[in-house]
Design a protein around this motif. Structure first.
Motif, short mmCIF file in Angstrom:
data_model
loop_
_atom_site.label_atom_id
_atom_site.label_comp_id
_atom_site.label_asym_id
_atom_site.label_seq_id
_atom_site.Cartn_x
_atom_site.Cartn_y
_atom_site.Cartn_z
N LYS A 89 88.38 7.17 84.38
CA LYS A 89 89.41 6.29 84.95
C LYS A 89 88.83 5.29 85.94
O LYS A 89 89.56 4.48 86.51
CB LYS A 89 90.47 7.14 85.65
CG LYS A 89 91.17 8.14 84.74
CD LYS A 89 92.18 7.50 83.83
CE LYS A 89 93.46 7.18 84.57
NZ LYS A 89 94.50 6.66 83.65
N THR A 90 87.51 5.36 86.17
CA THR A 90 86.89 4.44 87.12
C THR A 90 86.82 3.03 86.54
O THR A 90 86.93 2.83 85.33
CB THR A 90 85.46 4.90 87.48
OG1 THR A 90 84.71 5.08 86.27
CG2 THR A 90 85.49 6.22 88.24
N ASP A 145 90.88 11.29 81.49
CA ASP A 145 91.29 11.55 82.87
C ASP A 145 90.88 12.98 83.22
O ASP A 145 91.48 13.95 82.75
CB ASP A 145 92.80 11.38 83.04
CG ASP A 145 93.24 11.48 84.50
OD1 ASP A 145 92.36 11.73 85.36
OD2 ASP A 145 94.44 11.32 84.76
N ASN A 170 89.90 14.30 88.53
CA ASN A 170 89.03 14.39 89.70
C ASN A 170 88.58 12.99 90.06
O ASN A 170 87.91 12.33 89.26
CB ASN A 170 87.82 15.29 89.40
CG ASN A 170 86.99 15.59 90.65
OD1 ASN A 170 86.88 14.77 91.55
ND2 ASN A 170 86.39 16.77 90.68
N SER A 171 88.94 12.53 91.24
CA SER A 171 88.66 11.16 91.64
C SER A 171 87.41 11.04 92.52
O SER A 171 87.15 9.98 93.08
CB SER A 171 89.86 10.58 92.39
OG SER A 171 90.16 11.36 93.55
N THR A 220 83.84 10.30 93.83
CA THR A 220 82.82 9.33 93.45
C THR A 220 81.62 9.48 94.38
O THR A 220 81.68 10.17 95.40
CB THR A 220 83.34 7.88 93.57
OG1 THR A 220 83.65 7.63 94.96
CG2 THR A 220 84.58 7.66 92.73
#
Length: 368
Positions: free
Chosen positions: A324-325, A350, A353-354, A356
């Motif tokens: 999703k980045t 997706d 987990n966001s 980075t």
């Protein structure tokens, strides 16, 4: 192009051990399964940790890894960067690990080895101390149930922190002058104590040297099998972390027989689209980090930024995945995923987990 073997079984623990034991014991040579114990914090897991576990697994048949809680680490070393749940998942994703023990005691005792029916424990050739200065392996060393493996030169958690905070380009402007000076002081002190063989305290540049032997040790080289779904993903995979693991696990679940190829961009390419002083780890280090992951089948070193028709045809790719980045345009402003998009094989995954690399840097700044 480096092959890491077919997608391994997703089972861990007793089921994985049963399968391993069945293949290890042939009618010609039946012997008792040797169970090996390792333990540690495994905070900011890097290829040095993976190499230690690889060496430990080679000493036996079944590898059990104990991971300490946040509370115990805070008591003896200070707060970890990653939570215990994140660290448990990271260690589970290392392909040489058969079973993990959550909340393992900080001091390794004979009682722990016996509880998990381990023959001996393995640790690197660096000493680990409790908060009051005692060797955490003293008891098992005295009993002869301790083995040592070579520490991987050129990388450590301290080294990685230094690379993030000792900038060679102007960035992370919210880092205070005090934090910068304190980090320089600590790294220079370590450099003086350890000798100038690890990395430069001025640039934070690792003196890790890649060799073909090291790649071979991490890769197993199995070709895709008939019926496999060949999935291609590309990126920097810098500071290989739990966000990457969750993404690759989600990708591998798209098929019953996944063969996941990871394309790693060269350092100059990563710096072009990420800027600052990225990547933190060079392409050789990132290669080993990705190869150690059980969800990865093959790595392409220096993959082109654009996913071209030639690349898709060469690897016979069935599916191209991206997280999703943000997708940065190529040098000429074009869409690097235009070809798989046109062929209808581009899939957005997706991982829920966001995390980075940037957010890890922010954790470092906050904790250190």
């Amino acid at each position: 192009m480096i092959k890491n073997g077919h997608h391994p079984m997703n089972t861990t623990g007793k089921d994985a051990g049963t399968n391993l034991g069945a293949t290890a014991c042939s009618p010609e040579k039946r012997r008792r399964t040797i169970r090996v114990w390792c333990d540690g914090c495994y905070d900011m897991v890097h290829y040095g940790h993976s190499n230690q576990l690889r060496q430990a697994k080679a000493m036996g048949d079944y590898l059990i890894v104990g991971v300490h809680t946040d509370g115990e680490i805070s008591q003896h070393k200070g707060p970890p960067v990653f939570t215990q749940d994140e660290r448990y998942k990271m260690v589970r994703a290392i392909k040489w690990v058969d079973e993990i023990v959550e909340g393992a005691p900080y001091v390794t005792t004979l009682e722990t080895l016996d509880k998990y029916t381990s023959d001996f424990c393995v640790h690197g050739d660096d000493i680990t101390l409790t908060v009051d200065g005692k060797d955490t392996y003293e008891e098992v060393k005295r009993s002869g149930r301790y083995r040592e493996c070579k520490r991987t030169q050129g990388v450590s958690t301290t080294d990685l922190v230094g690379r993030m905070l000792l900038m060679t380009k102007a960035h992370h402007s919210n880092i205070s002058w005090f934090v910068k000076c304190y980090t320089v002081f600590i790294l220079c002190a370590l450099w003086v104590l350890q000798g100038p063989k690890g990395h430069s305290p001025w640039t934070g540049v690792s003196q890790f040297l890649q060799t073909s032997q090291k790649i071979i040790q991490f890769a197993s080289g199995q070709e895709p099998q008939p019926g496999d779904t060949i999935i291609y993903v590309a990126g920097a995979f810098d500071l290989f972390h739990i966000g990457h693991v969750d993404f690759l696990e989600a990708v591998s679940r798209l098929s019953d027989k996944p063969y996941v190829i990871v394309g790693l961009h060269f350092d100059q390419e990563v710096n072009r689209y990420k800027g600052k002083n990225y990547p933190i780890m060079n392409v050789h280090e990132r290669t080993l980090s990705v190869l150690a992951c059980r969800y990865v089948s093959e790595v392409v070193i220096g993959a082109p930024y654009a996913v071209t028709r030639e690349l898709l045809d060469h690897f016979k790719v069935d599916l191209v995945c991206h997280g999703k980045t943000e997708v940065h345009p190529d040098k000429d402003g074009s869409d690097p995923y235009a070809e798989p998009r046109k062929k209808g094989i581009l899939h957005t995954v997706d991982s829920m987990n966001s995390l980075t690399t940037d957010s890890i840097v922010q954790r470092i700044i906050k904790n250190r």
